[in-house]
Design a protein around this motif. Structure first.
Motif, mmCIF file in Angstrom:
data_model
loop_
_atom_site.group_PDB
_atom_site.id
_atom_site.type_symbol
_atom_site.label_atom_id
_atom_site.label_comp_id
_atom_site.label_asym_id
_atom_site.label_seq_id
_atom_site.Cartn_x
_atom_site.Cartn_y
_atom_site.Cartn_z
ATOM 1 N N GLU A 1 0.820 -1.213 0.000
ATOM 2 C CA GLU A 1 0.000 0.000 0.000
ATOM 3 C C GLU A 1 0.857 1.268 0.000
ATOM 4 O OE1 GLU A 1 -3.039 2.079 3.125
ATOM 5 O OE2 GLU A 1 -3.324 -0.057 2.750
ATOM 6 N N GLU A 2 1.857 1.317 0.869
ATOM 7 C CA GLU A 2 2.701 2.504 0.967
ATOM 8 C C GLU A 2 3.476 2.755 -0.332
ATOM 9 O OE1 GLU A 2 6.395 4.250 3.639
ATOM 10 O OE2 GLU A 2 5.206 2.587 4.424
ATOM 11 N N GLN A 3 3.986 1.698 -0.933
ATOM 12 C CA GLN A 3 4.730 1.847 -2.182
ATOM 13 C C GLN A 3 3.825 2.347 -3.314
ATOM 14 O OE1 GLN A 3 6.199 -2.227 -2.187
ATOM 15 N NE2 GLN A 3 8.315 -1.464 -2.152
ATOM 16 N N ILE B 1 1.105 4.194 -3.013
ATOM 17 C CA ILE B 1 0.778 5.594 -2.749
ATOM 18 C C ILE B 1 1.973 6.489 -3.086
ATOM 19 C CG2 ILE B 1 0.247 7.263 -0.918
ATOM 20 C CD1 ILE B 1 -1.494 5.013 0.346
ATOM 21 N N MET B 2 3.174 6.082 -2.687
ATOM 22 C CA MET B 2 4.373 6.870 -2.971
ATOM 23 C C MET B 2 4.624 6.961 -4.478
ATOM 24 S SD MET B 2 6.972 5.744 0.100
ATOM 25 C CE MET B 2 8.368 6.437 -0.722
ATOM 26 N N GLU B 3 4.447 5.856 -5.187
ATOM 27 C CA GLU B 3 4.667 5.847 -6.634
ATOM 28 C C GLU B 3 3.616 6.699 -7.350
ATOM 29 O OE1 GLU B 3 6.838 4.860 -10.085
ATOM 30 O OE2 GLU B 3 7.333 4.743 -7.954
ATOM 31 N N MET B 4 2.382 6.627 -6.885
ATOM 32 C CA MET B 4 1.327 7.457 -7.480
ATOM 33 C C MET B 4 1.638 8.937 -7.288
ATOM 34 S SD MET B 4 -2.215 5.488 -6.583
ATOM 35 C CE MET B 4 -3.279 6.308 -7.758
ATOM 36 N N ASP B 5 2.145 9.276 -6.106
ATOM 37 C CA ASP B 5 2.503 10.654 -5.829
ATOM 38 C C ASP B 5 3.633 11.109 -6.753
ATOM 39 O OD1 ASP B 5 2.240 13.093 -4.256
ATOM 40 O OD2 ASP B 5 4.198 12.562 -3.417
ATOM 41 N N HIS B 6 4.665 10.284 -6.889
ATOM 42 C CA HIS B 6 5.791 10.615 -7.770
ATOM 43 C C HIS B 6 5.341 10.758 -9.229
ATOM 44 C CE1 HIS B 6 9.682 10.573 -9.714
ATOM 45 N NE2 HIS B 6 9.290 9.538 -10.423
ATOM 46 N N VAL B 7 4.567 9.802 -9.707
ATOM 47 C CA VAL B 7 4.083 9.824 -11.090
ATOM 48 C C VAL B 7 3.194 11.048 -11.304
ATOM 49 C CG1 VAL B 7 2.576 8.633 -12.751
ATOM 50 C CG2 VAL B 7 4.329 7.358 -11.515
ATOM 51 N N GLY B 8 2.339 11.348 -10.336
ATOM 52 C CA GLY B 8 1.453 12.507 -10.448
ATOM 53 C C GLY B 8 2.231 13.813 -10.540
ATOM 54 N N ARG B 9 3.275 13.952 -9.718
ATOM 55 C CA ARG B 9 4.081 15.178 -9.729
ATOM 56 C C ARG B 9 4.797 15.345 -11.074
ATOM 57 N NH1 ARG B 9 4.994 17.331 -4.446
ATOM 58 N NH2 ARG B 9 4.235 15.893 -2.862
ATOM 59 N N ARG C 1 -3.553 3.019 -10.187
ATOM 60 C CA ARG C 1 -4.913 3.163 -9.659
ATOM 61 C C ARG C 1 -5.659 1.832 -9.728
ATOM 62 N NH1 ARG C 1 -7.174 7.614 -8.280
ATOM 63 N NH2 ARG C 1 -9.378 7.983 -8.191
ATOM 64 N N THR C 2 -5.462 1.096 -10.817
ATOM 65 C CA THR C 2 -6.087 -0.225 -10.956
ATOM 66 C C THR C 2 -5.603 -1.170 -9.866
ATOM 67 O OG1 THR C 2 -6.295 0.069 -13.344
ATOM 68 C CG2 THR C 2 -6.357 -2.194 -12.521
ATOM 69 N N VAL C 3 -4.288 -1.166 -9.611
ATOM 70 C CA VAL C 3 -3.725 -2.036 -8.566
ATOM 71 C C VAL C 3 -4.241 -1.609 -7.198
ATOM 72 C CG1 VAL C 3 -1.583 -2.744 -7.419
ATOM 73 C CG2 VAL C 3 -1.684 -2.661 -9.899
ATOM 74 N N ALA C 4 -4.352 -0.302 -6.970
ATOM 75 C CA ALA C 4 -4.861 0.193 -5.691
ATOM 76 C C ALA C 4 -6.293 -0.292 -5.457
ATOM 77 C CB ALA C 4 -4.800 1.717 -5.657
ATOM 78 N N LEU D 1 -9.661 4.945 -1.465
ATOM 79 C CA LEU D 1 -9.413 6.021 -2.422
ATOM 80 C C LEU D 1 -9.085 7.339 -1.725
ATOM 81 C CD1 LEU D 1 -12.140 5.302 -5.137
ATOM 82 C CD2 LEU D 1 -9.717 4.704 -5.174
ATOM 83 N N ASP D 2 -9.521 7.481 -0.477
ATOM 84 C CA ASP D 2 -9.212 8.687 0.292
ATOM 85 C C ASP D 2 -7.723 8.786 0.604
ATOM 86 O OD1 ASP D 2 -11.887 9.361 0.299
ATOM 87 O OD2 ASP D 2 -12.275 8.398 2.237
ATOM 88 N N MET D 3 -7.045 7.654 0.634
ATOM 89 C CA MET D 3 -5.616 7.636 0.954
ATOM 90 C C MET D 3 -4.740 7.932 -0.266
ATOM 91 S SD MET D 3 -5.215 4.557 3.693
ATOM 92 C CE MET D 3 -3.532 5.045 3.921
ATOM 93 N N LEU D 4 -5.309 7.826 -1.455
ATOM 94 C CA LEU D 4 -4.529 8.014 -2.673
ATOM 95 C C LEU D 4 -4.325 9.500 -2.956
ATOM 96 C CD1 LEU D 4 -6.226 5.364 -5.000
ATOM 97 C CD2 LEU D 4 -4.201 5.098 -3.563
ATOM 98 N N PRO D 5 -3.159 9.849 -3.490
ATOM 99 C CA PRO D 5 -2.941 11.251 -3.865
ATOM 100 C C PRO D 5 -3.855 11.623 -5.026
ATOM 101 C CG PRO D 5 -1.089 9.885 -4.588
ATOM 102 C CD PRO D 5 -2.005 9.009 -3.792
ATOM 103 N N PRO D 6 -4.118 12.912 -5.200
ATOM 104 C CA PRO D 6 -4.988 13.309 -6.315
ATOM 105 C C PRO D 6 -4.354 12.967 -7.662
ATOM 106 C CG PRO D 6 -4.016 15.229 -5.261
ATOM 107 C CD PRO D 6 -3.641 14.045 -4.435
ATOM 108 N N SER D 7 -5.202 12.690 -8.624
ATOM 109 C CA SER D 7 -4.709 12.359 -9.963
ATOM 110 C C SER D 7 -4.132 13.614 -10.607
ATOM 111 C CB SER D 7 -5.843 11.800 -10.820
ATOM 112 O OG SER D 7 -6.736 12.831 -11.161
ATOM 113 N N PRO D 8 -3.286 13.433 -11.615
ATOM 114 C CA PRO D 8 -2.753 14.610 -12.320
ATOM 115 C C PRO D 8 -3.861 15.495 -12.880
ATOM 116 C CG PRO D 8 -1.518 12.650 -12.932
ATOM 117 C CD PRO D 8 -2.674 12.198 -12.087
ATOM 118 N N GLU D 9 -4.935 14.900 -13.371
ATOM 119 C CA GLU D 9 -6.044 15.692 -13.914
ATOM 120 C C GLU D 9 -6.701 16.539 -12.834
ATOM 121 O OE1 GLU D 9 -5.709 12.372 -14.534
ATOM 122 O OE2 GLU D 9 -5.216 12.432 -16.655
ATOM 123 N N GLU D 10 -6.845 15.960 -11.622
ATOM 124 C CA GLU D 10 -7.441 16.711 -10.524
ATOM 125 C C GLU D 10 -6.554 17.877 -10.121
ATOM 126 O OE1 GLU D 10 -7.773 13.540 -7.695
ATOM 127 O OE2 GLU D 10 -9.812 13.046 -8.282
#
Length: 156
Positions: free
Chosen positions: A44-46, A48-56, A112-115, A122-131
């Motif tokens: 889970e932590e990995q 979320i961290m990867e989603m944050d990095h990819v989003g940035r 997002r699919t894996v999450a 979904l509340d724990m996930l960082p916002p998507s790049p579109e958001e």
């Protein structure tokens, strides 16, 4: 009669060829497919961290590509109005940044699919790049609105 038609028909063709050299707006670049299998062993932590990095990184590229596309549009307008032969030298086109942007959008979707598969809230996930882009655009509109209101107040 035929000689008068040739220039009329060639102008749209030249414009179409020149426009194809312009950079694509980032909002029009689709996501490349990335298999969610790539992230199946992430916890889970990995994720979320990867989603944050990819989003940035996706957002950084979004603004870079948006600036490039706007610049190409401005060059095109100036070229059409002032000196159309200069349009043949437009840099334009989609480069490696556009390919990376498409790949990152695909990676975000895969994460997002894996999450969802791992039942991460979904509340724990960082916002998507579109958001993030949408929030930024809304903030910019608010700033423009408050500046114009201050300008009107100063004029009175």
């Amino acid at each position: 009669m035929l000689m008068n038609i040739k220039p009329v028909l060639s102008l749209p063709l030249v414009v179409a060829i020149l426009l194809s050299g312009c950079a694509t707006k980032p909002s029009e670049i689709g996501a490349s497919y990335v298999s969610p299998y790539k992230y199946k062993d992430y916890d889970e932590e990995q994720i979320i961290m990867e989603m944050d990095h990819v989003g940035r990184r996706t957002n950084e590229l979004y603004y870079s590509l948006k600036k490039e596309a706007s610049g190409d549009t401005a060059q095109m307008a100036v070229g059409l109005l002032l000196f159309w032969p200069a349009l043949f030298f437009l840099e334009g086109g989609d480069g490696p940044e556009a390919a990376e942007y498409a790949r990152l959008k695909g990676e975000y979707e895969a994460l997002r699919t894996v999450a969802v598969q791992k039942k991460i809230s979904l509340d724990m996930l960082p916002p998507s790049p579109e958001e993030i882009v949408k929030e930024y655009a809304e903030d910019e509109e608010k700033k423009k609105g408050s500046k114009s209101k201050r300008a009107e107040a100063g004029a009175n």
